[in-house]
Design a protein around this motif. Structure first.
Motif, PDB file in Angstrom:
ATOM      1  N   LYS A  79      -8.249  52.610   9.618  1.00  0.00           N
ATOM      2  CA  LYS A  79      -7.566  51.331   9.812  1.00  0.00           C
ATOM      3  C   LYS A  79      -8.338  50.165   9.191  1.00  0.00           C
ATOM      4  N   ASN A  80      -9.635  50.376   8.943  1.00  0.00           N
ATOM      5  CA  ASN A  80     -10.472  49.299   8.415  1.00  0.00           C
ATOM      6  C   ASN A  80     -10.660  49.359   6.904  1.00  0.00           C
ATOM      7  N   ILE A  81      -9.937  50.255   6.234  1.00  0.00           N
ATOM      8  CA  ILE A  81     -10.062  50.367   4.785  1.00  0.00           C
ATOM      9  C   ILE A  81      -9.181  49.320   4.117  1.00  0.00           C
ATOM     10  N   LYS A  82      -9.803  48.279   3.601  1.00  0.00           N
ATOM     11  CA  LYS A  82      -9.082  47.163   2.983  1.00  0.00           C
ATOM     12  C   LYS A  82      -9.261  47.120   1.467  1.00  0.00           C
ATOM     13  N   ASN A  83     -10.443  47.543   1.005  1.00  0.00           N
ATOM     14  CA  ASN A  83     -10.755  47.490  -0.421  1.00  0.00           C
ATOM     15  C   ASN A  83     -11.234  48.856  -0.904  1.00  0.00           C
ATOM     16  N   ILE A  84     -10.586  49.384  -1.942  1.00  0.00           N
ATOM     17  CA  ILE A  84     -11.003  50.658  -2.516  1.00  0.00           C
ATOM     18  C   ILE A  84     -11.237  50.464  -4.015  1.00  0.00           C
ATOM     19  N   ALA A  85     -12.105  51.281  -4.573  1.00  0.00           N
ATOM     20  CA  ALA A  85     -12.411  51.184  -6.001  1.00  0.00           C
ATOM     21  C   ALA A  85     -12.371  52.569  -6.627  1.00  0.00           C
ATOM     22  N   PHE A  86     -11.851  52.627  -7.840  1.00  0.00           N
ATOM     23  CA  PHE A  86     -11.876  53.865  -8.619  1.00  0.00           C
ATOM     24  C   PHE A  86     -12.823  53.646  -9.784  1.00  0.00           C
ATOM     25  N   ALA A  87     -13.954  54.351  -9.779  1.00  0.00           N
ATOM     26  CA  ALA A  87     -14.965  54.220 -10.823  1.00  0.00           C
ATOM     27  C   ALA A  87     -14.822  55.375 -11.801  1.00  0.00           C
ATOM     28  N   ASN A 134     -18.647  43.403  -3.298  1.00  0.00           N
ATOM     29  CA  ASN A 134     -17.200  43.248  -3.131  1.00  0.00           C
ATOM     30  C   ASN A 134     -16.671  43.871  -1.841  1.00  0.00           C
ATOM     31  N   LYS A 135     -17.583  44.289  -0.977  1.00  0.00           N
ATOM     32  CA  LYS A 135     -17.220  44.848   0.330  1.00  0.00           C
ATOM     33  C   LYS A 135     -16.211  45.988   0.187  1.00  0.00           C
ATOM     34  N   ILE A 136     -16.538  46.910  -0.714  1.00  0.00           N
ATOM     35  CA  ILE A 136     -15.681  48.071  -0.933  1.00  0.00           C
ATOM     36  C   ILE A 136     -15.830  49.039   0.235  1.00  0.00           C
ATOM     37  N   TYR A 193      -9.021  61.004 -18.384  1.00  0.00           N
ATOM     38  CA  TYR A 193      -7.583  61.115 -18.182  1.00  0.00           C
ATOM     39  C   TYR A 193      -7.258  62.502 -17.656  1.00  0.00           C
ATOM     40  N   SER A 194      -6.215  62.586 -16.858  1.00  0.00           N
ATOM     41  CA  SER A 194      -5.864  63.887 -16.313  1.00  0.00           C
ATOM     42  C   SER A 194      -4.396  63.927 -15.943  1.00  0.00           C
ATOM     43  N   PHE A 195      -3.800  65.096 -16.163  1.00  0.00           N
ATOM     44  CA  PHE A 195      -2.420  65.276 -15.750  1.00  0.00           C
ATOM     45  C   PHE A 195      -2.317  65.313 -14.226  1.00  0.00           C
ATOM     46  N   SER A 196      -3.450  65.466 -13.547  1.00  0.00           N
ATOM     47  CA  SER A 196      -3.442  65.521 -12.091  1.00  0.00           C
ATOM     48  C   SER A 196      -3.676  64.152 -11.468  1.00  0.00           C
ATOM     49  N   PHE A 197      -3.833  63.095 -12.281  1.00  0.00           N
ATOM     50  CA  PHE A 197      -4.131  61.787 -11.709  1.00  0.00           C
ATOM     51  C   PHE A 197      -3.043  61.261 -10.774  1.00  0.00           C
ATOM     52  N   PRO A 198      -1.750  61.508 -11.035  1.00  0.00           N
ATOM     53  CA  PRO A 198      -0.747  61.040 -10.073  1.00  0.00           C
ATOM     54  C   PRO A 198      -1.007  61.514  -8.651  1.00  0.00           C
ATOM     55  N   SER A 199      -1.502  62.745  -8.489  1.00  0.00           N
ATOM     56  CA  SER A 199      -1.808  63.229  -7.142  1.00  0.00           C
ATOM     57  C   SER A 199      -3.026  62.514  -6.572  1.00  0.00           C
ATOM     58  N   ILE A 200      -3.964  62.140  -7.445  1.00  0.00           N
ATOM     59  CA  ILE A 200      -5.124  61.371  -7.007  1.00  0.00           C
ATOM     60  C   ILE A 200      -4.692  59.987  -6.552  1.00  0.00           C
ATOM     61  N   TYR A 201      -3.755  59.413  -7.295  1.00  0.00           N
ATOM     62  CA  TYR A 201      -3.256  58.082  -6.958  1.00  0.00           C
ATOM     63  C   TYR A 201      -2.548  58.083  -5.609  1.00  0.00           C
ATOM     64  N   GLN A 202      -1.999  59.240  -5.228  1.00  0.00           N
ATOM     65  CA  GLN A 202      -1.383  59.370  -3.909  1.00  0.00           C
ATOM     66  C   GLN A 202      -2.386  59.060  -2.806  1.00  0.00           C
ATOM     67  N   PHE A 203      -3.608  59.559  -2.974  1.00  0.00           N
ATOM     68  CA  PHE A 203      -4.633  59.295  -1.973  1.00  0.00           C
ATOM     69  C   PHE A 203      -4.932  57.799  -1.897  1.00  0.00           C
ATOM     70  N   MET A 204      -5.013  57.160  -3.059  1.00  0.00           N
ATOM     71  CA  MET A 204      -5.306  55.741  -3.099  1.00  0.00           C
ATOM     72  C   MET A 204      -4.201  54.920  -2.431  1.00  0.00           C
ATOM     73  N   GLU A 205      -2.956  55.258  -2.733  1.00  0.00           N
ATOM     74  CA  GLU A 205      -1.829  54.529  -2.159  1.00  0.00           C
ATOM     75  C   GLU A 205      -1.734  54.710  -0.651  1.00  0.00           C
ATOM     76  N   MET A 206      -2.244  55.810  -0.170  1.00  0.00           N
ATOM     77  CA  MET A 206      -2.171  56.122   1.246  1.00  0.00           C
ATOM     78  C   MET A 206      -2.839  55.063   2.121  1.00  0.00           C
ATOM     79  N   PHE A 207      -3.847  54.378   1.566  1.00  0.00           N
ATOM     80  CA  PHE A 207      -4.611  53.415   2.361  1.00  0.00           C
ATOM     81  C   PHE A 207      -4.031  52.003   2.316  1.00  0.00           C
TER      82      PHE A 207
END
Length: 286
Positions: free
Chosen positions: A151-159, A238-240, A166-180
């Motif tokens: 509940k406290n995850i406000k800022n996330i970063a992809f390094a 940046n309080k990631i 690049y990856s054909f699997s990145f859309p599934s990775i982006y799913q995790f990011m969008e989840m928060f």
């Protein structure tokens, strides 16, 4: 979009550091209504085949460790904090990091949550062997030192290097990011060893975002003496709350954490690392 996390596996050695991983996994489990598996590995190399001679005959230390762990897991399962969860407990014997990887596959886990430091007996797994699990696991690994409340995850970063990951699997990775539902930073660290002009870095990141239809993000480029130093500084400044990184087995993240990034960041009270293996990499443009 379906939730990318349905089953969470968390190894525990009953130490303070693994407790942080358990608390994090519990937070995710409650919020996402997932299944949670608590795993303790009786590390065979630690115990070997040592036996104690007693009145009733030889006593195998592995059997003692396995029985003790089973009882401790049962007590944890009955604790008020875990009440109402879809929870399963397991004790396995074997090489610690390999057993975690194998168990993740067997139980079809979608996420493995691990502490960055261990205690006696299990510190090989929750310390240096965390990198081995990250390298070998096809399943995303979340490494934490302190408990992380979803509940406290406000800022996330992809390094990333972006031009090579690049990856054909990145859309599934982006799913995790969008989840928060958090603010997303796309971050590239430039070092003297791998210097490139700022305009080039910006172009590569923008092309990456366009390719994967990422609209809401903040582009960040950090110059530092090392990738570890740049990541650590950026996350603190940046309080990631959560840092996403990719690995290609023996490449990618493994190169970035050659000096044990997760341990360094943990020691500096920085953010947890969510590492994801990208299996199919396509060549850079041009």
């Amino acid at each position: 979009m379906s939730d990318p996390i349905r089953t969470i596996l968390v190894p525990t050695d009953f130490s303070t550091f693994s407790e942080a991983a358990v608390q994090t996994a519990v937070s995710f489990t409650r919020a996402l209504q997932t299944k949670l598996i608590l795993l303790h590995v009786v590390d065979v190399p630690d115990y070997g085949s040592f036996k104690l001679r007693g009145k009733a005959g030889d006593i195998n230390l592995q059997d003692i460790a396995e029985s003790t762990a089973s009882e401790m897991l049962k007590r944890i399962k009955q604790s008020p904090e875990l009440r109402g969860l879809n929870l399963q407990i397991k004790v396995r014997k074997g090489l610690a990091y390999q057993t975690v990887v194998d168990e993740g596959k067997k139980c079809k886990a979608d996420l493995i949550v691990m502490g960055t430091h261990g205690h006696t007996g299990f510190d090989k797994l929750l310390g240096s062997n965390t990198r081995r699990v990250v390298r070998l696991s096809q399943i995303p690994v979340l490494s934490v030192k302190e408990p992380l409340d979803i509940k406290n995850i406000k800022n996330i970063a992809f390094a990333s290097s972006f031009d090579q990951e690049y990856s054909f699997s990145f859309p599934s990775i982006y799913q995790f990011m969008e989840m928060f539902h958090a603010q997303l930073y796309l971050l590239k660290v430039i070092t003297p060893e791998d210097f490139e002009p700022t305009y080039y870095s910006q172009r590569v990141i923008k092309e990456f975002a366009e390719d994967f239809q990422i609209d809401d993000y903040i582009l960040q480029i950090v110059n530092a003496d090392s990738i570890e130093e740049g990541l650590d500084w950026f996350c603190i400044e940046n309080k990631i709350d959560l840092l996403f990184m990719t690995t290609h087995g023996r490449r990618g993240l493994t190169h970035w954490i050659s000096s044990s990034l997760t341990e360094k960041m943990g020691q500096h009270n920085s953010c947890p690392v969510f590492s994801i293996r990208m299996t199919k990499v396509r060549k850079s443009k041009g």
